[in-house]
Design a protein around this motif. Structure first.
Motif, mmCIF file in Angstrom:
data_model
loop_
_atom_site.group_PDB
_atom_site.id
_atom_site.type_symbol
_atom_site.label_atom_id
_atom_site.label_comp_id
_atom_site.label_asym_id
_atom_site.label_seq_id
_atom_site.Cartn_x
_atom_site.Cartn_y
_atom_site.Cartn_z
ATOM 1 N N ASP A 56 0.930 -0.772 -0.409
ATOM 2 C CA ASP A 56 0.137 -0.024 0.171
ATOM 3 C C ASP A 56 0.750 1.819 0.432
ATOM 4 O O ASP A 56 0.770 2.108 -0.807
ATOM 5 C CB ASP A 56 -0.747 0.311 1.296
ATOM 6 N N ALA A 57 2.018 1.236 0.852
ATOM 7 C CA ALA A 57 2.583 2.304 1.190
ATOM 8 C C ALA A 57 3.279 2.584 -0.463
ATOM 9 O O ALA A 57 3.579 4.187 -1.095
ATOM 10 C CB ALA A 57 3.932 2.335 2.337
ATOM 11 N N TRP A 58 3.917 1.101 -1.201
ATOM 12 C CA TRP A 58 5.000 1.561 -2.323
ATOM 13 C C TRP A 58 3.050 2.464 -4.114
ATOM 14 O O TRP A 58 4.418 2.637 -4.457
ATOM 15 C CB TRP A 58 5.183 0.072 -3.212
ATOM 16 N N ARG A 59 2.427 1.946 -3.469
ATOM 17 C CA ARG A 59 0.880 2.682 -4.010
ATOM 18 C C ARG A 59 1.207 3.714 -4.036
ATOM 19 O O ARG A 59 1.194 4.672 -5.099
ATOM 20 C CB ARG A 59 -0.205 1.585 -3.804
ATOM 21 N N ARG A 60 0.930 4.022 -2.790
ATOM 22 C CA ARG A 60 1.126 5.735 -3.291
ATOM 23 C C ARG A 60 2.010 6.272 -3.179
ATOM 24 O O ARG A 60 2.026 7.774 -4.066
ATOM 25 C CB ARG A 60 0.353 6.376 -1.294
ATOM 26 N N ASP A 61 3.391 6.069 -3.018
ATOM 27 C CA ASP A 61 4.265 6.364 -3.364
ATOM 28 C C ASP A 61 4.869 6.437 -5.344
ATOM 29 O O ASP A 61 4.906 7.389 -5.365
ATOM 30 C CB ASP A 61 5.517 6.212 -3.005
ATOM 31 N N ALA A 62 3.947 5.249 -5.722
ATOM 32 C CA ALA A 62 4.335 5.371 -7.487
ATOM 33 C C ALA A 62 2.924 6.300 -7.832
ATOM 34 O O ALA A 62 3.911 7.220 -8.891
ATOM 35 C CB ALA A 62 3.940 4.020 -7.780
ATOM 36 N N ARG A 63 2.052 6.779 -7.061
ATOM 37 C CA ARG A 63 1.041 7.768 -8.013
ATOM 38 C C ARG A 63 1.454 8.463 -7.061
ATOM 39 O O ARG A 63 1.506 10.128 -8.537
ATOM 40 C CB ARG A 63 -0.363 7.085 -7.178
ATOM 41 N N ALA A 64 2.513 9.261 -6.335
ATOM 42 C CA ALA A 64 2.760 10.817 -6.282
ATOM 43 C C ALA A 64 4.518 10.827 -6.464
ATOM 44 O O ALA A 64 4.661 12.164 -6.776
ATOM 45 C CB ALA A 64 3.029 10.714 -4.549
ATOM 46 N N GLY A 65 5.130 9.937 -7.223
ATOM 47 C CA GLY A 65 5.830 9.670 -8.223
ATOM 48 C C GLY A 65 7.611 10.020 -7.593
ATOM 49 O O GLY A 65 8.451 10.339 -7.507
ATOM 50 N N VAL A 66 7.160 9.379 -6.500
ATOM 51 C CA VAL A 66 8.308 9.599 -5.518
ATOM 52 C C VAL A 66 9.055 8.240 -4.862
ATOM 53 O O VAL A 66 9.140 8.099 -3.659
ATOM 54 C CB VAL A 66 7.851 9.935 -4.082
ATOM 55 N N LEU A 67 8.004 7.038 -5.611
ATOM 56 C CA LEU A 67 8.549 6.016 -5.052
ATOM 57 C C LEU A 67 10.204 5.980 -5.445
ATOM 58 O O LEU A 67 11.198 5.487 -6.642
ATOM 59 C CB LEU A 67 8.303 5.388 -6.381
ATOM 60 N N ALA A 68 11.559 4.919 -4.337
ATOM 61 C CA ALA A 68 12.246 5.125 -4.118
ATOM 62 C C ALA A 68 12.868 3.765 -4.867
ATOM 63 O O ALA A 68 12.563 2.286 -4.595
ATOM 64 C CB ALA A 68 13.287 5.234 -2.721
ATOM 65 N N ASN A 69 14.156 3.689 -5.714
ATOM 66 C CA ASN A 69 14.547 2.586 -5.912
ATOM 67 C C ASN A 69 16.047 2.453 -6.150
ATOM 68 O O ASN A 69 16.307 2.743 -7.263
ATOM 69 C CB ASN A 69 13.932 1.798 -7.489
ATOM 70 N N GLU A 70 17.038 1.881 -5.054
ATOM 71 C CA GLU A 70 18.329 2.175 -4.347
ATOM 72 C C GLU A 70 18.681 1.007 -5.583
ATOM 73 O O GLU A 70 20.250 1.521 -6.143
ATOM 74 C CB GLU A 70 18.664 2.189 -3.314
ATOM 75 N N ASP A 71 18.837 0.220 -6.019
ATOM 76 C CA ASP A 71 19.239 -0.369 -6.571
ATOM 77 C C ASP A 71 18.666 -0.560 -7.465
ATOM 78 O O ASP A 71 18.304 -1.163 -8.359
ATOM 79 C CB ASP A 71 18.918 -2.024 -5.917
ATOM 80 N N LYS A 72 19.584 -0.078 -8.739
ATOM 81 C CA LYS A 72 18.828 0.142 -10.273
ATOM 82 C C LYS A 72 18.745 -1.152 -11.183
ATOM 83 O O LYS A 72 18.366 -1.333 -12.027
ATOM 84 C CB LYS A 72 20.015 1.095 -11.696
ATOM 85 N N ASP A 73 19.425 -2.208 -10.818
ATOM 86 C CA ASP A 73 19.415 -3.831 -10.933
ATOM 87 C C ASP A 73 18.579 -3.843 -11.075
ATOM 88 O O ASP A 73 18.538 -5.452 -11.468
ATOM 89 C CB ASP A 73 21.186 -3.883 -10.939
ATOM 90 N N THR A 74 17.632 -4.407 -9.975
ATOM 91 C CA THR A 74 16.579 -4.506 -9.648
ATOM 92 C C THR A 74 14.949 -3.983 -9.979
ATOM 93 O O THR A 74 15.150 -3.138 -10.118
ATOM 94 C CB THR A 74 16.047 -5.204 -8.086
ATOM 95 N N GLU A 75 14.405 -4.861 -9.691
ATOM 96 C CA GLU A 75 12.669 -4.118 -10.005
ATOM 97 C C GLU A 75 12.609 -3.606 -9.186
ATOM 98 O O GLU A 75 12.618 -3.782 -7.457
ATOM 99 C CB GLU A 75 11.342 -5.296 -10.890
ATOM 100 N N PRO A 76 11.852 -2.447 -9.330
ATOM 101 C CA PRO A 76 11.440 -1.208 -8.229
ATOM 102 C C PRO A 76 10.163 -2.850 -7.069
ATOM 103 O O PRO A 76 10.531 -2.140 -6.152
ATOM 104 C CB PRO A 76 10.417 -0.336 -8.865
#
Length: 488
Positions: A56-76
């Motif tokens: 649920d927290a990731w969905r909110r971040d994705a909709r707000a455009g603030v989803l963090a993905n520190e590891d660029k080699d993995t899927e968010p």
């Protein structure tokens, strides 16, 4: 223009939808091999809630455009990331709110940090009381119901010289119960210079009002005479009361009436004298080089009919309020309905008895009573510990700060001996960068509190100060080891 904006929005929605579609289903996560150890540790219900909260927290971040993905080699939204976030959430959720901390404030009996630390004998007794049935209110001799005060009242009387005793959950409760039982709708005579306020805005006048007693103030803030007590006594007087001013001191042109003066006057009028010692002690602290405090026994011998004092201050035991004095007065207090509401449980009694028994062997008291051991530590011990910890602290704070070992002064705390200090030593950290140091020091103080075992120091004189008086040798290694985890 509007079509372009609309097309962009539609494209963003499709991109967001495609991104969210990559999120693994809750059923897949909970059934995964990685989730099984978590279920075994926390239970399926908590793990399921944590997984859903993570997604649920990731969905909110994705909709707000603030989803963090520190590891660029993995899927968010990879399964590995869901599990990792779930582990973090479960750890935070199940962490106890009551946590051990390092008390490096320099205040030994720190009210906000739990006051007195119990000696080993008391800890062992509490564990036993927690895990086994006990004769809390059962008379083993007669096989009938007993009084829980019977477990320790003879021991308290032996140590204080009083005829009888009873125990409630703290000293404020002791004063409240005493006044409710003996002075309801009557007057209590107290010197104006003894109307103290202690921590949490607890005031003697307020507690008298709640007990149904009427306060009769006499004298002035700095001077009270015996004739002031005598003039205040009338048909509605219930008792004369003295309050030991353990949390402040008045100096200069002062006069107070000592107990050995007041007791004969009270006897003459058939009135009891009650003394609230607050942080009262059972032994003369001066024998260990500490400032002298009136003992409970000396107060009883000087003529007090009732004495109230704390169990978790200078006595060095668990939170409790003790009332000692004349047998008939204690009996009346114990019959009051408030006594049941304010009584202590088995854990307090289990801890209090072994602490009191330590006083039967005073030659071992400094070694075995934790509070006394901390109060009497030589400053050289703290200085040597600070020297050992200094390199690790300097590495942890980096070049932006300068750490050093410096002398400082500890205090007893919890209202006991407020103007007396104890020579100590500790670590001092100053900001070494440019500009004001205020924010930098607050940042460091917060970072210390965020360590796995929070470090509680104090900011004073433009520096963060860590007094090591309460850091005994057994805890020193753990304190130094976790400094590597400091994040500034």
């Amino acid at each position: 223009m509007s079509e372009t904006v609309g097309q962009a929005a539609e494209h963003d929605a499709r991109t967001l939808g495609a991104l969210l579609a990559t999120m693994p289903a809750v059923e897949r996560v909970i059934a995964s091999e990685e989730a099984q150890p978590l279920i075994a540790q926390y239970g399926r219900t908590q793990v399921l809630d944590a997984i859903r909260a993570t997604q649920d927290a990731w969905r909110r971040d994705a909709r707000a455009g603030v989803l963090a993905n520190e590891d660029k080699d993995t899927e968010p939204f990879s399964l590995e990331r869901v599990i990792a976030d779930t582990v973090r959430r479960l750890a935070e959720r199940t962490q106890s709110r009551l946590r051990p901390v390092f008390n490096l404030t320099g205040t030994v009996l720190h009210t906000n940090l739990g006051r007195a630390l119990l000696p080993d004998a008391a800890v062992e007794a509490v564990v036993q009381a927690l895990t086994q049935p006990a004769n809390l209110e059962f008379d083993l001799a007669s096989g009938k119901r007993g009084d829980r005060d019977d477990l320790i009242d003879s021991l308290i009387c032996e140590l204080t010289g009083a005829e009888a005793a009873t125990v409630v959950n703290n000293n404020a409760a002791a004063v409240l119960l005493l006044l409710s039982a003996l002075a309801n709708r009557k007057e209590v005579v107290v010197s104006r210079g003894e109307l103290v306020e202690i921590g949490g805005a607890f005031r003697i006048p307020d507690i008298m009002s709640r007990a149904g007693a009427r306060l009769r103030e006499i004298g002035t803030t700095n001077r009270t005479h015996l004739k002031d007590y005598e003039a205040a006594i009338n048909a509605r007087t219930a008792l004369l009361m003295k309050v030991h001013c353990s949390n402040y001191a008045i100096s200069g042109f002062t006069k107070s009436v000592e107990l050995d003066e007041l007791a004969p006057l009270a006897r003459q009028h058939g009135l009891p004298v009650a003394v609230d010692l607050g942080s009262g002690t059972l032994v003369d602290l001066a024998q260990w080089g500490l400032p002298a405090e009136p003992t409970v026994r000396a107060t009883v011998e000087a003529g007090a009919d009732l004495v109230t004092f704390s169990g978790d201050k200078l006595l060095g035991g668990p939170q409790a309020g003790l009332i000692v004095g004349r047998k008939e007065l204690i009996a009346k207090i114990k019959k009051h309905p408030l006594k049941r509401a304010l009584r202590v449980g088995k854990l307090t009694l289990a801890a209090l008895e072994p602490v009191l028994r330590l006083y039967q062997a005073p030659e071992f008291l400094q070694e075995r009573l934790t509070t006394l051991r901390l109060l009497t530590r030589p400053a050289t011990q703290m200085q040597e510990a600070a020297q050992r910890a200094l390199p690790a602290l300097q590495r942890a704070v980096g070049d932006a700060y300068a750490a050093s070992v410096e002398p400082m002064f500890s205090q007893i705390g919890s209202g006991a001996l407020p103007v007396d200090v104890l020579p100590s030593s500790g670590l001092v950290v100053r900001y070494a960068g440019k500009g004001g140091s205020g924010r930098a020091l607050l940042k460091l103080e917060r970072a210390l509190r965020e360590l796995p075992q929070p470090v509680i120091g104090r900011i004073a004189d433009d520096a963060v100060r860590l007094d090591l008086r309460c850091l005994e040798s057994w805890a020193e290694t753990a304190f130094v080891a976790q400094l590597a985890e400091l994040r500034l």
